[in-house]
Design a protein around this motif. Structure first.
Motif, mmCIF file in Angstrom:
data_model
loop_
_atom_site.group_PDB
_atom_site.id
_atom_site.type_symbol
_atom_site.label_atom_id
_atom_site.label_comp_id
_atom_site.label_asym_id
_atom_site.label_seq_id
_atom_site.Cartn_x
_atom_site.Cartn_y
_atom_site.Cartn_z
ATOM 1 N N ILE A 198 -42.659 -53.122 -63.670
ATOM 2 C CA ILE A 198 -43.220 -53.286 -62.317
ATOM 3 C C ILE A 198 -42.957 -52.040 -61.470
ATOM 4 O O ILE A 198 -43.812 -51.630 -60.682
ATOM 5 N N LEU A 199 -41.797 -51.425 -61.677
ATOM 6 C CA LEU A 199 -41.523 -50.178 -60.939
ATOM 7 C C LEU A 199 -42.546 -49.111 -61.330
ATOM 8 O O LEU A 199 -43.055 -48.364 -60.502
ATOM 9 N N GLN A 200 -42.831 -49.095 -62.617
ATOM 10 C CA GLN A 200 -43.807 -48.118 -63.114
ATOM 11 C C GLN A 200 -45.208 -48.426 -62.548
ATOM 12 O O GLN A 200 -45.950 -47.514 -62.200
ATOM 13 N N LEU A 201 -45.500 -49.705 -62.452
ATOM 14 C CA LEU A 201 -46.789 -50.119 -61.879
ATOM 15 C C LEU A 201 -46.898 -49.628 -60.438
ATOM 16 O O LEU A 201 -47.937 -49.109 -60.018
ATOM 17 N N ALA A 202 -45.791 -49.763 -59.697
ATOM 18 C CA ALA A 202 -45.798 -49.313 -58.296
ATOM 19 C C ALA A 202 -46.050 -47.809 -58.240
ATOM 20 O O ALA A 202 -46.839 -47.327 -57.419
ATOM 21 N N THR A 203 -45.404 -47.081 -59.135
ATOM 22 C CA THR A 203 -45.575 -45.626 -59.154
ATOM 23 C C THR A 203 -47.003 -45.253 -59.526
ATOM 24 O O THR A 203 -47.629 -44.411 -58.889
ATOM 25 N N ALA A 204 -47.517 -45.922 -60.570
ATOM 26 C CA ALA A 204 -48.877 -45.610 -61.021
ATOM 27 C C ALA A 204 -49.887 -45.937 -59.927
ATOM 28 O O ALA A 204 -50.824 -45.177 -59.682
ATOM 29 N N ALA A 205 -49.677 -47.063 -59.237
ATOM 30 C CA ALA A 205 -50.614 -47.455 -58.179
ATOM 31 C C ALA A 205 -50.564 -46.454 -57.036
ATOM 32 O O ALA A 205 -51.588 -46.089 -56.473
ATOM 33 N N ALA A 206 -49.342 -45.986 -56.729
ATOM 34 C CA ALA A 206 -49.212 -45.019 -55.636
ATOM 35 C C ALA A 206 -49.939 -43.730 -55.999
ATOM 36 O O ALA A 206 -50.663 -43.157 -55.184
ATOM 37 N N SER A 207 -49.793 -43.294 -57.257
ATOM 38 C CA SER A 207 -50.443 -42.028 -57.604
ATOM 39 C C SER A 207 -51.938 -42.212 -57.827
ATOM 40 O O SER A 207 -52.698 -41.255 -57.857
ATOM 41 N N ALA A 208 -52.366 -43.482 -57.965
ATOM 42 C CA ALA A 208 -53.813 -43.732 -58.075
ATOM 43 C C ALA A 208 -54.463 -43.717 -56.696
ATOM 44 O O ALA A 208 -55.639 -43.995 -56.558
ATOM 45 N N GLY A 209 -53.659 -43.415 -55.693
ATOM 46 C CA GLY A 209 -54.238 -43.281 -54.351
ATOM 47 C C GLY A 209 -54.289 -44.579 -53.594
ATOM 48 O O GLY A 209 -55.176 -44.808 -52.806
ATOM 49 N N ASP A 210 -53.340 -45.460 -53.858
ATOM 50 C CA ASP A 210 -53.295 -46.692 -53.087
ATOM 51 C C ASP A 210 -53.130 -46.335 -51.615
ATOM 52 O O ASP A 210 -52.505 -45.355 -51.256
ATOM 53 N N GLY A 211 -53.712 -47.158 -50.784
ATOM 54 C CA GLY A 211 -53.766 -46.896 -49.359
ATOM 55 C C GLY A 211 -52.445 -46.518 -48.708
ATOM 56 O O GLY A 211 -52.424 -45.817 -47.710
ATOM 57 N N TYR A 212 -51.347 -46.972 -49.269
ATOM 58 C CA TYR A 212 -50.082 -46.763 -48.589
ATOM 59 C C TYR A 212 -49.369 -45.488 -49.015
ATOM 60 O O TYR A 212 -48.281 -45.223 -48.575
ATOM 61 N N ARG A 213 -49.960 -44.753 -49.910
ATOM 62 C CA ARG A 213 -49.253 -43.620 -50.490
ATOM 63 C C ARG A 213 -48.745 -42.670 -49.405
ATOM 64 O O ARG A 213 -49.499 -42.191 -48.561
ATOM 65 N N GLY A 214 -47.435 -42.422 -49.461
ATOM 66 C CA GLY A 214 -46.852 -41.446 -48.553
ATOM 67 C C GLY A 214 -46.927 -41.841 -47.081
ATOM 68 O O GLY A 214 -46.585 -41.065 -46.216
ATOM 69 N N ARG A 215 -47.365 -43.066 -46.812
ATOM 70 C CA ARG A 215 -47.470 -43.503 -45.422
ATOM 71 C C ARG A 215 -46.095 -43.730 -44.819
ATOM 72 O O ARG A 215 -45.186 -44.198 -45.486
ATOM 73 N N ARG A 216 -46.009 -43.475 -43.542
ATOM 74 C CA ARG A 216 -44.790 -43.848 -42.837
ATOM 75 C C ARG A 216 -44.709 -45.367 -42.861
ATOM 76 O O ARG A 216 -45.733 -46.050 -42.820
ATOM 77 N N SER A 217 -43.499 -45.851 -42.878
ATOM 78 C CA SER A 217 -43.336 -47.296 -42.855
ATOM 79 C C SER A 217 -43.846 -47.853 -41.516
ATOM 80 O O SER A 217 -43.670 -47.205 -40.481
#
Ligand code: AKG
Ligand code: FE2
Length: 510
Positions: free
Chosen positions: A275-294
């Protein structure tokens, strides 16, 4: 390159003629599929129905073509099975014909795999029929919808939702129930496939032949009893493993409150890793929250992934399909455990699942005094001064039970804590770790927050459950986007139970 081509295809002003490609023929069903989805998204049901119909026909045509290729291409004689093998000429002949059948069956997977992708779209043809009958119904073509639904029922004859929908269509039609037959091509498709499967399972049981069934719809009685027994035993072993591993670490007393629990061992290290890997893969796939401020603090970034988004990314081949499925299964696992722990007499439904990672922004932690997540109550708006909690929107008032399933502990800070209604007096603290599940009632007895994450990345699966059926996370194609149905179906396999309904409730969100 494939991904780029698909991106260009979605760009405004780009038409199909712009893509002259020799391989285009093999991709025709994918073009139809994508344009059907687009029409569906814009609620153009007439066009959507037309495209889905064309897509079904094209899928059937290509499957036929692929199957013919199996006959044309000579089958390789199976290798001798080791030095001790006693394979004689009959065994070899049987293996040869089974290879041919297996080749034909593999066409399902081949046709359901987008060019350039590694995994097939599960339940490809039935899911298209599902989209089609809904589009036909919404476009007002009830007879068409009945015909399609009857074809779909050939795959899943006892599916409750389909039977309910059929009833609804019949009622809409007003009595004329028998005139719409099933699509003959689908009947042929199923009967050929079933004959092959029977022989292949026979080969599996008696000739040590290995075969992976590409379909989810295969009726149970096609699989020999002995094989089913083996599968059942394996499944039970899995279930036992799951139950045995879970312990109650903290209860109301230890947590100094009401309706709170901490369970450990809900996930294995391996599952946390996936699941951690899924989160990483989703983030690098350009999920809307990538690098967003909390949304809660300027000192952390925040990534979020919903089940629906995970399924979409899996369909696009950007994350692992089985990991996306695991995300859904974990919600169900937590639901079963908490439902049984709190012994809630009514049903409990998953309302929303959100995989959230909070990361400390390095160099921006000095003298930090704020929280990663300020104190709040999940189903009402807490007013600490008056100790009131207003159960009204924008609070998610339908949430009854909250849960957080933690995935890691390699970060600093990030503790969950409970307070009194003053939002200040801390009554209990929970340190996250892989497989730790915190469950608590979502109401005003459980104000909670998260301390600052001062280094590293803290990931957790936030889950909310509801007792109101209307607010369950239907993820049904009736209201939400495509294909989630595929996830649900496959995750409920092998029982073939398809827990969808046609009544859809409000969608939850964060
Ligand atoms: O991540 C946690 O420990 C709690 C998160 C939370 O309370 C929420 O998202 O509502
Ligand atoms: Fe919360």
């Amino acid at each position: 390159m494939r991904n780029n081509i698909e991106k260009y295809r979605r760009m405004e002003g780009v038409t199909e003629e712009d893509f002259q490609d020799r391989e285009l023929e093999n991709e025709k069903h994918w073009m139809l599929y994508d344009s059907a989805l687009q029409y569906e998204a814009s609620s153009d049901w007439v066009q959507a129905a037309e495209k889905w119909k064309a897509c079904v026909n094209e899928t059937l045509r290509q499957t036929d073509e692929c199957r013919v290729q199996c006959e044309v291409a000579s089958q390789r004689l199976p290798e001798d099975r080791g030095v001790d093998s006693v394979d004689g000429v009959y065994e070899k002949a049987a293996a040869l014909s089974l290879s041919l059948l297996s080749c034909r069956q593999s066409c399902v997977t081949q046709i359901a795999t987008r060019p350039g992708r590694i995994s097939a779209q599960e339940d490809f043809l039935p899911s298209q029929l599902e989209h089609l009958h809904i589009a036909q119904f919404k476009a007002g073509d009830i007879s068409g919808a009945v015909q399609t639904l009857r074809s779909l029922l050939l795959f899943y004859p006892s599916d409750k939702d389909s039977l309910n929908n059929l009833q609804l269509y019949y009622e809409t039609l007003g009595g004329d129930t028998e005139s719409q037959d099933t699509q003959p091509e689908v009947v042929t498709y199923i009967s050929h496939s079933l004959e092959e499967k029977k022989l292949l399972y026979f080969g599996m049981e008696n000739l040590d032949f290995s075969f992976i069934d590409p379909d989810l719809w295969t009726p149970e009685d096609v699989v020999p009893e002995s094989l089913r027994d083996i599968w059942r035993a394996e499944k039970e072993k899995m279930n036992e493993k799951m139950k045995v591993g879970v312990t109650i670490t903290m209860d109301d007393e230890v947590l100094n409150g009401t309706n709170r629990v901490v369970l450990d061992g809900v996930m294995t290290e391996k599952e946390c890793g996936r699941i951690l890997q899924l989160a990483t893969a989703a983030a690098s796939a350009g999920d809307g929250y990538r690098g967003r401020r909390s949304p809660h603090t300027p000192h952390e970034t925040f990534e979020g992934l919903t089940v629906l988004r995970a399924v979409k990314l899996a369909q696009e081949g950007l994350v692992n399909q089985s990991d996306a499925r695991l995300l859904h299964e974990l919600g169900e696992r937590a639901r079963v455990l908490l439902h049984s722990y709190f012994r809630s007499p009514s049903g409990l439904f998953i309302s929303f699942t959100h995989l959230v990672c909070r990361s400390a922004i390095a160099g921006d932690q000095e003298g930090r005094l704020d929280l990663s997540h300020p104190v709040h109550v999940d189903n009402c708006l807490l007013e600490p001064e008056t100790k009131q909690c207003w159960r009204e929107p924008p609070a998610f008032i339908h949430r009854d039970l909250s849960a957080i399933l933690y995935l890691n502990d390699n970060f600093d800070g990030g503790q969950l804590f409970f307070t009194n209604r003053d939002a200040k007096t801390v009554t209990a603290r929970v340190k996250p770790s892989c497989g730790r599940l915190v469950g608590f009632s979502s109401g005003p007895v459980n104000p909670h927050g998260v301390t600052a994450v001062t280094s590293g990345r803290r990931c957790a699966l936030a889950l909310w459950f509801t007792k109101e059926k209307l607010y369950r996370d239907m993820v049904s194609i009736m209201t939400s986007a495509d294909s989630t149905v595929i996830l649900l179906r496959s995750s409920l396999s092998p029982e073939r139970s398809r827990g969808r309904g046609r009544v859809t409730g409000g969608r939850d969100e964060l």
